[in-house]
Design a protein around this motif. Structure first.
Motif, short mmCIF file in Angstrom:
data_model
loop_
_atom_site.label_atom_id
_atom_site.label_comp_id
_atom_site.label_asym_id
_atom_site.label_seq_id
_atom_site.Cartn_x
_atom_site.Cartn_y
_atom_site.Cartn_z
N PRO A 17 -11.91 60.62 84.56
CA PRO A 17 -12.59 61.01 83.31
C PRO A 17 -13.25 62.39 83.41
O PRO A 17 -13.33 63.11 82.41
N ALA A 18 -13.67 62.77 84.62
CA ALA A 18 -14.25 64.12 84.77
C ALA A 18 -13.18 65.17 84.51
O ALA A 18 -13.45 66.20 83.87
N ALA A 19 -11.96 64.93 84.97
CA ALA A 19 -10.86 65.87 84.71
C ALA A 19 -10.55 65.94 83.23
O ALA A 19 -10.23 67.02 82.71
N TRP A 20 -10.65 64.82 82.54
CA TRP A 20 -10.44 64.83 81.08
C TRP A 20 -11.50 65.72 80.42
O TRP A 20 -11.16 66.52 79.55
N ALA A 21 -12.74 65.58 80.83
CA ALA A 21 -13.82 66.40 80.25
C ALA A 21 -13.60 67.88 80.54
O ALA A 21 -13.80 68.74 79.67
N ILE A 22 -13.16 68.20 81.75
CA ILE A 22 -12.87 69.59 82.11
C ILE A 22 -11.70 70.11 81.27
O ILE A 22 -11.69 71.26 80.85
N ALA A 23 -10.72 69.24 81.00
CA ALA A 23 -9.58 69.64 80.18
C ALA A 23 -9.99 69.89 78.73
O ALA A 23 -9.48 70.80 78.08
N PHE A 24 -10.92 69.11 78.22
CA PHE A 24 -11.36 69.24 76.83
C PHE A 24 -12.30 70.42 76.62
O PHE A 24 -12.36 70.99 75.52
N ALA A 25 -13.02 70.81 77.64
CA ALA A 25 -14.05 71.85 77.52
C ALA A 25 -13.55 73.16 76.92
O ALA A 25 -14.23 73.73 76.05
N PRO A 26 -12.38 73.69 77.30
CA PRO A 26 -11.92 74.94 76.68
C PRO A 26 -11.72 74.82 75.17
O PRO A 26 -12.00 75.75 74.42
N ALA A 82 -8.11 79.89 75.68
CA ALA A 82 -8.84 78.63 75.87
C ALA A 82 -7.98 77.45 75.44
O ALA A 82 -7.93 76.42 76.12
N GLU A 83 -7.29 77.59 74.33
CA GLU A 83 -6.40 76.52 73.87
C GLU A 83 -5.25 76.31 74.86
O GLU A 83 -4.85 75.18 75.13
N ALA A 84 -4.73 77.39 75.42
CA ALA A 84 -3.66 77.27 76.42
C ALA A 84 -4.18 76.61 77.70
O ALA A 84 -3.48 75.79 78.32
N ALA A 85 -5.40 76.94 78.10
CA ALA A 85 -6.00 76.32 79.29
C ALA A 85 -6.15 74.82 79.08
O ALA A 85 -5.85 74.02 79.97
N GLN A 86 -6.61 74.45 77.88
CA GLN A 86 -6.75 73.03 77.56
C GLN A 86 -5.40 72.31 77.67
O GLN A 86 -5.29 71.26 78.29
N THR A 87 -4.38 72.89 77.10
CA THR A 87 -3.05 72.29 77.13
C THR A 87 -2.59 72.09 78.57
O THR A 87 -2.09 71.02 78.94
N LEU A 93 -3.17 66.15 83.83
CA LEU A 93 -4.08 65.01 83.97
C LEU A 93 -3.36 63.75 84.46
O LEU A 93 -3.87 63.04 85.32
N ALA A 94 -2.18 63.49 83.96
CA ALA A 94 -1.44 62.29 84.39
C ALA A 94 -1.08 62.37 85.87
O ALA A 94 -1.11 61.35 86.58
N LEU A 95 -0.76 63.56 86.34
CA LEU A 95 -0.44 63.73 87.75
C LEU A 95 -1.66 63.43 88.61
O LEU A 95 -1.55 62.73 89.63
N LEU A 96 -2.82 63.93 88.21
CA LEU A 96 -4.05 63.61 88.96
C LEU A 96 -4.31 62.11 88.95
O LEU A 96 -4.57 61.52 90.00
N SER A 123 -10.99 73.29 91.30
CA SER A 123 -9.92 74.24 91.01
C SER A 123 -9.68 74.35 89.51
O SER A 123 -9.37 75.43 89.00
N ARG A 124 -9.83 73.25 88.77
CA ARG A 124 -9.62 73.29 87.33
C ARG A 124 -10.75 74.01 86.60
O ARG A 124 -10.51 74.68 85.61
N VAL A 125 -11.96 73.86 87.11
CA VAL A 125 -13.07 74.62 86.52
C VAL A 125 -12.82 76.12 86.71
O VAL A 125 -12.96 76.91 85.77
N LEU A 126 -12.44 76.50 87.93
CA LEU A 126 -12.11 77.90 88.20
C LEU A 126 -10.96 78.35 87.31
O LEU A 126 -11.01 79.42 86.70
#
Length: 173
Positions: A17-26, A82-87, A93-96, A123-126
Motif C-alpha cells: 500500500p505504501a507503493a500505491w501511495a507513492i504511485a498516486f502522489a505525482p 508527473a502523470e508519466a511518473a504515476q503511470t 506495482l503488480a511486480l512489487l 527508489s520510487r520516491v527518488l
C-alpha cells in the motif's frame, strides 16, 4: 526510535500500500498545478494538457482563459512528467506486490524482505522526484538509475524467493 530499525519484524507487506501511495502522489501533485483537471474524466487529463495552447513563456502575457495556476510551459511539462511518473509507478506495482508475496511465501528473513521492499520504495520516491523535476539529460540519467535500482531490488527479491522455493520443492521429491 529503535523500532524504526528493527529488522526482526517483517514489514514488507506494508510496502504494497505504501507503493500505491507513492504511485498516486505525482498525480495528486499534478492536480494542484492546473485548473483543467476534471474528476469526471481523470484519464483524459494528460491528453487535455497536451492539446492546451493557453500557456505563456516566462515573462509573457497569459491568455485570459489560462488553465494553469502557474501558467508556464515549464509547469505544463512538469505536470505531464508527473502523470508519466504515476503511470510508470502503477505499471510496476503488480511486480512489487508479486515479489513481496513470493518472498513471504518462501519464508525469506524479515531483514531481506524489509531491506529489498523498503529500498524499492526509496527508489520510487527518488524516481518520482527526479522525473517530475527533470530538465536535463543528466537528471534523465539519474531517473533511469532510480528506475533500475527499484527493478533490481524487485528482481533480487524474486530470485531469492525462487531459490528458496526451488530448494523446498526439491526436498519434497
Amino acid at each position: 526510535m529503535a523500532f524504526l530499525f528493527n529488522t526482526t519484524r517483517n514489514f514488507s507487506l506494508y510496502t504494497i500500500p505504501a507503493a500505491w501511495a507513492i504511485a498516486f502522489a505525482p498525480h495528486a501533485y499534478a492536480e494542484t498545478q492546473s485548473k483543467v483537471f476534471d474528476n469526471r474524466s481523470p484519464r483524459t487529463y494528460a491528453q487535455t494538457l497536451e492539446k492546451d495552447q493557453n500557456h505563456r513563456q516566462r515573462g509573457g502575457t497569459p491568455f485570459p482563459n489560462a488553465l494553469f495556476i502557474s501558467n508556464t510551459l515549464q509547469t505544463k511539462a512538469r505536470i505531464l512528467r508527473a502523470e508519466a511518473a504515476q503511470t510508470n509507478c502503477f505499471e510496476n506495482l503488480a511486480l512489487l506486490a508479486t515479489t513481496v508475496l513470493a518472498g513471504n511465501l518462501a519464508g525469506l528473513p524479515a531483514a531481506t524482505l524489509n531491506t529489498l521492499s523498503g529500498g524499492y520504495l526509496l527508489s520510487r520516491v527518488l524516481y518520482n522526484f527526479v522525473y517530475i523535476n527533470n530538465t536535463s539529460k543528466g537528471l534523465a540519467s539519474l531517473r533511469s538509475v532510480g528506475f533500475l535500482a527499484g527493478i533490481g531490488q524487485i528482481f533480487a527479491l524474486f530470485i531469492k524467493s525462487a531459490n528458496v522455493l526451488r530448494e523446498k520443492a526439491a526436498n519434497l521429491l
